[in-house]
Design an enzyme around this catalytic site. Structure first.
Site, PDB file in Angstrom:
ATOM      1  N   GLU A 175       1.235  -1.332   0.400  1.00 35.92           N
ATOM      2  CA  GLU A 175      -0.342  -0.157   0.326  1.00 35.92           C
ATOM      3  C   GLU A 175       0.979   0.568   0.353  1.00 35.92           C
ATOM      4  O   GLU A 175       0.797   2.916   1.196  1.00 35.92           O
ATOM      5  CB  GLU A 175      -0.972  -0.226   1.201  1.00 35.92           C
ATOM      6  N   GLU A 300      -4.913  -9.062  -0.581  1.00 37.12           N
ATOM      7  CA  GLU A 300      -5.652  -8.159   0.681  1.00 37.12           C
ATOM      8  C   GLU A 300      -7.313  -8.102   0.470  1.00 37.12           C
ATOM      9  O   GLU A 300      -7.280  -7.055  -0.641  1.00 37.12           O
ATOM     10  CB  GLU A 300      -5.192  -6.786   1.469  1.00 37.12           C
TER      11      GLU A 300
HETATM   12  O1  AHR Z   1      -5.814  -6.035   6.971  1.00 35.55           O
HETATM   13  C1  AHR Z   1      -5.406  -4.884   7.401  1.00 35.55           C
HETATM   14  C2  AHR Z   1      -4.872  -3.577   6.528  1.00 35.55           C
HETATM   15  O2  AHR Z   1      -5.265  -3.170   5.910  1.00 35.55           O
HETATM   16  C3  AHR Z   1      -3.303  -3.193   6.762  1.00 35.55           C
HETATM   17  O3  AHR Z   1      -2.062  -4.001   7.338  1.00 35.55           O
HETATM   18  C4  AHR Z   1      -3.096  -2.772   5.591  1.00 35.55           C
HETATM   19  O4  AHR Z   1      -1.889  -3.148   4.337  1.00 35.55           O
HETATM   20  C5  AHR Z   1      -4.602  -2.748   4.418  1.00 35.55           C
HETATM   21  O5  AHR Z   1      -5.016  -1.089   4.671  1.00 35.55           O
END
Ligand code: AHR
Length: 491
Positions: A175, A300
C-alpha cells in the site's frame, strides 16, 4: 423455490486455477501472530517451537497454499534484522499502525519460515519500502536464499540455519499509495524498479516479484505501473497487487454479528464489485501485456466490520457469520472466473483479525464459517476452470445475482461450487454437463441462519454437512437453501 438451470461445458477451459488463489495473510496486528498463531515455547498450549499445534493442523486440513507476512502496513516499518538471533537480545519496537503496542520481535524470519514448513505452504514475504532501504531488502533476500559464503548467509548459519530457504514470493512494499509512504504511482514505480533490481536470484532460487498495485478502483495506478514496469522488453515484476476490502461505508462499518437483511445485501453487493474491478484492471493489463506475463495478485481482501465490544480498536478482532461465508464463496467464485490473470489471492487475515478463518481464546480454537468455505473450495486447486453458466435474477433490490458459481476439472473430477445469496428463496438446481461423462456425484453444504456463527462454547454451530445430489442423463440436481454454499464433485 426457484428452479435454476445451469450449464457446464468441460471442453471450454477458461484458465488454470493456481492453488495460490486460496492464499492467506498474516500480519503483526492484534492477536494474529502473538497470542494467536504464536504462543511461545513456554505456553501450556500444545506447540512446536511456540507455534500452536491445533492451528498447524487446521491450516494443513485446508491445504493452505501460501502465507503472506509480516504485513500489511506493518511490513513498511519492519526491520528484519531485529527479528533474528537470540530472542532475549532482540530489539523491541512500537507497532505504530496497530494499537501502539510493543513488538518484541520474538517471531521473526526463522519462526515464520518454520511456520510455513510446518503447514507445507509457500512463504510470501512483504518487504519494507516505506521506511527501509534497498540494501536492507536485498540483504534479507541474501540471508534467506544464498547458499554460498557471504555476510548474510554466514549470519543465517550463525543463527542456526545451515541450508537456505526457498523463497518464491517477494512483495516490494505494501500500500505505498497509503500507509507504505503516500507515494504517487510515478514515484513508486521508479522506487520499485530500484528495489527489484537488487533483489537477486541466488543459486536455484527464483523470486516472483510483486509490485504494490492499486487500491480498489484506482485504475490510474495500474495504468502508470503497466506503462513503466517493462524495461528493455523485460518485465520487472511478475505480479501487481490489488487490495479491496468489503466495506460499504468506512465511517459506519457496522457489527459483524448484528445486521439487517438490507445490511447483508449491501455488504454482498459491495463484495461483488471486485468482479468489475478485476475486469477493468485486467483490461488495462491486457493492453500492455497481452501475453499475460504480469499477474494480478489480490493479496488483501475480505470483510471489515467494527471490532468486537471490549476489544482493542487497533486489533481488528471481529466475529464471522454465515454472511462472511457467503462473501467468501462469492469472492472465490469470482477469482476462479478470472484465473487467467489472477494468480494469487490472500484473505485478510488468517487468525483473529478481520475475516479470519480461525479464532482463538486461550487454549480454545474455533473454525469460522469462512474456514469451511476454504475447505469446500479446495477441490478447485490446480484445476482447469471451465465454462459455467446459470439462470439468474437479482436479489435484495441490488445489482446482485442470486446464484454465484464456478466449475473446474482436475484428474477426471469435475468440481462445482455454488452459493445461493438469497435470504428468502431456496433454489432447485439442475445442471447440464457437456463434455464430461459423470457417473457418481457427492456434495457438501454450508448453510444456516445468516447471523449464525461459531463461538468458543458452540464451535460446531456452523459446519459442513453432506448434501443430497443426483446425476441422471448427464444432469446433476441438488437443492441450495437460502443463504448457503455448496461444493459438488462429479466423477
Ligand atoms: O489488513 C489490515 C490492513 O489493511 C493492512 O495492514 C493494510 O495493508 C490494509 O490497509
Amino acid at each position: 423455490m426457484k428452479n435454476i438451470r445451469m450449464v457446464i461445458n468441460a471442453n471450454d477451459k477458461t484458465g488454470h486455477i493456481n492453488r495460490e488463489l486460496y492464499g492467506h495473510f498474516s500480519e503483526h496486528l492484534g492477536r494474529c501472530i502473538y497470542n494467536g498463531i504464536y504462543v511461545g515455547e513456554d505456553s501450556p498450549i500444545p506447540n512446536i517451537h511456540g507455534i500452536r499445534k491445533d492451528i498447524i493442523e487446521a491450516f494443513k486440513a485446508i491445504e493452505l497454499p501460501v502465507l503472506r507476512w509480516p504485513g500489511g502496513c506493518f511490513a513498511d516499518e519492519y526491520h528484519w534484522k531485529n527479528g533474528i538471533g537470540d530472542k532475549s537480545k532482540r530489539a523491541k519496537m512500537v507497532n505504530t499502525n496497530w494499537g501502539g503496542v510493543t513488538e518484541d520481535n520474538s517471531f521473526g524470519t526463522h519462526e515464520f519460515m518454520e511456520l510455513c514448513e510446518l503447514i507445507g505452504c509457500e512463504p510470501y514475504i512483504a518487504g519494507n519500502v516505506g521506511s527501509g532501504t534497498v540494501r536492507e531488502l536485498s540483504e534479507w533476500v541474501e540471508y534467506m536464499t544464498f547458499d554460498g559464503v557471504s555476510p548474510m548467509a554466514d549470519l543465517r548459519r550463525e543463527n542456526g540455519r545451515e541450508q537456505p530457504w526457498k523463497l518464491k514470493y517477494l512483495g516490494i512494499g505494501n500500500e505505498n499509495w497509503g500507509c507504505g509512504g503516500n507515494m504517487t504511482p510515478d514515484y513508486y514505480v521508479s522506487v520499485y524498479k530500484q528495489y527489484a533490481t537488487f533483489c537477486k536470484n541466488f543459486g536455484g532460487n527464483r523470486l516472483y516479484k510483486i509490485a504494490c498495485g492499486p487500491s480498489g478502483d484506482d485504475y490510474n495506478w495500474t495504468e502508470v505501473l503497466m506503462k513503466n514496469l517493462r524495461v528493455n522488453y523485460c518485465w520487472q515484476a511478475d505480479g501487481i497487487s490489488l487490495h479491496f476490502y468489503c466495506v460499504p461505508e468506512w465511517s459506519n462499518k457496522g457489527k459483524a454479528t448484528e445486521f439487517t437483511d438490507e445490511d447483508y445485501y449491501t455488504v454482498l453487493s459491495t463484495a461483488a464489485r471486485i468482479d468489475t474491478m478485476i475486469t477493468r484492471h485486467s483490461q488495462i493489463m491486457d493492453r500492455y501485456d497481452p501475453e499475460g506475463n504480469v499477474a494480478l495478485i489480490v493479496d488483501e481482501w475480505g470483510t471489515w466490520f467494527d471490532v468486537e465490544e471490549g476489544t482493542n480498536p487497533g486489533f481488528l478482532y471481529q466475529q464471522n457469520t454465515m454472511r462472511d461465508a457467503i462473501v467468501a464463496a462469492l469472492s472465490m467464485n469470482i477469482f476462479n472466473r478470472h484465473c487467467g490473470r489472477v494468480k494469487m489471492a490472500n484473505i485478510a487475515q488468517v487468525c483473529n483479525v478481520l475475516q479470519a478463518i480461525v479464532l482463538t481464546e486461550g487454549e480454545k480454537l474455533v473454525k469460522t464459517p469462512t474456514y469451511h468455505i476454504f475447505d469446500m473450495f479446495k477441490g478447485h486447486m490446480e484445476g482447469d476452470c471451465v465454462y459455467c453458466w446459470s439462470d439468474n435474477e437479482q436479489v435484495g433490490g441490488k445489482a446482485l445475482s442470486m446464484i454465484s458459481s464456478s466449475a473446474s476439472v482436475k484428474e477426471g473430477v469435475l468440481t462445482l461450487t455454488a452459493a445461493n445469496l438469497s435470504l428468502e428463496e431456496d433454489a432447485e438446481i439442475s445442471c447440464e454437463l457437456c463434455g464430461f461423462e459423470g457417473k457418481t456425484v457427492t456434495a457438501r453444504i454450508l448453510t444456516g441462519e445468516v447471523h449464525a456463527h461459531n463461538t468458543f462454547d458452540e464451535p460446531e454451530n456452523v459446519t459442513i454437512k453432506p448434501l443430497e445430489a443426483e446425476i441422471k442423463d448427464g444432469k446433476v440436481t441438488f437443492r441450495l437453501p437460502a443463504c448457503s454454499a455448496a461444493t459438488v464433485e462429479v466423477r
